[in-house]
Scaffold this active site. Structure first.
Site: not given
Ligand code: UD1
Ligand code: UDP
Length: 393
Positions: A246, A124, A215, A138, A213, A102
């Site tokens: 995160h 999924e 939003r 999501e 993490h 998602d």
């Molecule tokens: C994203 C997904 C969410 C998923 C999560 C898993 C979307 C909208 N959200 O959320 O569904 O559960 O990943 O972890 O697709 N950023 C960094 N470094 C990183 C990752 C992110 O700086 O390694 C920053 C991005 O630049 C952005 C913010 O974090 O500014 C949010 O990242 P984004 O990928 O949009 O959403 P997540 O909250 O990571």
């Molecule tokens: N995970 C990881 N290292 C971490 C935290 C989480 O490898 O420090 C893994 C965890 O085992 C799981 C996945 O990340 O498989 C979950 O990702 P996240 O929580 O970012 O996203 P969500 O599942 O909520 O979309």
């Protein structure tokens, strides 16, 4: 890149950490197919975290779209993904597209594939909270993917039933199990016991693992989580909290001012997947708003106090491993105290369950895609099979 191989090319779109984890088994399974081949597209919505997962699973992406930008908005991310995925689909011969879950990478991957009239397989499929703003964005990403996809791989019978209730044709829905269990089993069997970060006790009675993490939790809810952990840590000096952060800067801004440099609390960078699973196995229980962690903990029989008011994974609640507690400070303190001091309540949450899958979801998905995309494979599958016993005699 134009392929001369007679195999059908399946573009697998990977954006974020959980997609890399949950699609790695699918990519490996497609690599072993006689009639299909994966084209692994990393959008790098999350750059470092997906690279680490790919390395662990021995996968090299074929293309990297490099869309990650600091603090980018959802609409900027969507625009960048749309242009780069659209051009990628135009420039490659692709027979089907696989997206997972998602995220924005998954949704835009499905949308661009639809614009190119390429069939979409959604891994999924069928998870629903029925609240359009939680998880945000999501919930609507997956609803929209269900309209776009041709084949829906539901992890459970329950998620399949939710798709049927939305009039998704029954013959396009396949209950495959969740590939997270395949990934979990693979990672545990391929890694040696990973040490916990320095300063974290190895005694499972003492460790509580935390992730946060989402939003919709950023801001006041996440500060509540941090305040509750600070209070619990002060009251229970025998307990250690391990909180891999995160990389989203907004997460760090909410958590670090309350929890940095506190005795009994380790904040750290995201753990490699094998290290995280090791910490999960060695922990007493978990506080988390993560989707994937709910599934992994259910498979391992590790209690999770879910920092949300709803879950699209009710199977884990029914199995007894997950308990929804939200993000109110007093609720988190009360529920955590209960698990620390009430052995019966704790024990009741420790029965592992295979409700999310048996570890063969990726094989199942590949077999269905072979049957859909290569009619000769379908014909072979319907031929009477010679049993292994007959071959031996
Ligand atoms: C994203 C997904 C969410 C998923 C999560 C898993 C979307 C909208 N959200 O959320 O569904 O559960 O990943 O972890 O697709 N950023 C960094 N470094 C990183 C990752 C992110 O700086 O390694 C920053 C991005 O630049 C952005 C913010 O974090 O500014 C949010 O990242 P984004 O990928 O949009 O959403 P997540 O909250 O990571
Ligand atoms: N995970 C990881 N290292 C971490 C935290 C989480 O490898 O420090 C893994 C965890 O085992 C799981 C996945 O990340 O498989 C979950 O990702 P996240 O929580 O970012 O996203 P969500 O599942 O909520 O979309």
């Amino acid at each position: 890149m134009t392929s001369l191989s007679p195999k059908k090319t399946i573009a697998v779109i990977v954006g974020t950490r959980p997609e890399a984890i949950k699609l790695a088994p699918v990519i490996r399974s497609l690599q072993a197919s006689k009639t299909l081949q994966p084209l692994t597209i990393s959008t790098s919505q999350h750059a470092e975290m997906t690279a680490q997962i790919f390395r662990s699973f021995g996968i090299t992406p074929d293309l990297d779209l490099r869309v990650m930008r600091p603090r980018q908005s959802l609409w900027d991310l969507t625009a960048l993904l749309s242009t780069s995925l659209g051009e990628m689909f135009s420039g490659n011969r692709i027979d089907a597209v696989v997206v997972q879950g998602d995220t924005t990478s998954a949704f835009v991957g499905g949308l661009c594939a639809f614009y190119h009239k390429i069939p979409v397989a959604h891994v999924e499929a069928g998870l629903r909270s029925h609240d359009r703003y939680s998880p945000f964005p999501e919930e609507l990403n997956r609803v929209m993917l269900s309209r776009l996809a041709s084949w829906h791989f539901a992890p459970t019978e329950f998620s399949a039933s939710l798709l049927r209730a939305e009039n998704i044709p029954d013959d396009s829905i396949f209950v495959s199990g969740n590939t997270v269990v395949d990934a979990l089993q693979w990672m545990i069997s391929h890694s040696t016991t990973s040490p916990l970060p320095a300063g974290v006790p190895e005694n499972p009675q003492k460790l509580i693992l935390v992730t946060c993490h989402r939003r919709e939790n950023i801001g006041a809810p996440m500060r509540s989580v941090a305040l509750a952990i600070k209070h619990l840590s002060d009251m229970h000096p025998e307990i250690h909290f391990l909180f891999p952060l995160h990389p989203n800067p907004s997460v760090r801004e909410n958590v670090k001012p309350v929890l940095a440099d506190q005795p009994g609390i380790s904040l750290c960078e995201p753990l490699n997947h094998d290290e995280f699973l090791s910490a999960l196995q060695q922990s007493r229980f978990v506080l988390s708003d993560s989707g994937g962690v709910q599934e992994e903990a259910t498979a391992l029989g590790k209690p999770v106090l879910v920092l949300r008011r709803e879950t699209e994974r009710p199977e884990g609640v029914t199995a007894g491993t997950l308990r929804l507690i939200g993000t109110d400070v007093q609720d988190i303190i009360r529920e955590t105290e209960n698990l620390l001091t009430n052995p019966a309540a704790y024990e009741a949450m420790t029965n592992g369950s295979n409700v999310f899958g048996d570890g063969h979801a990726a094989e199942h998905i590949t077999r269905i895609l072979e049957e859909k995309l290569t009619p000769s494979a379908r014909a072979r599958a319907s031929e009477p099979r010679i049993a292994a016993f007959d071959l031996m005699h």
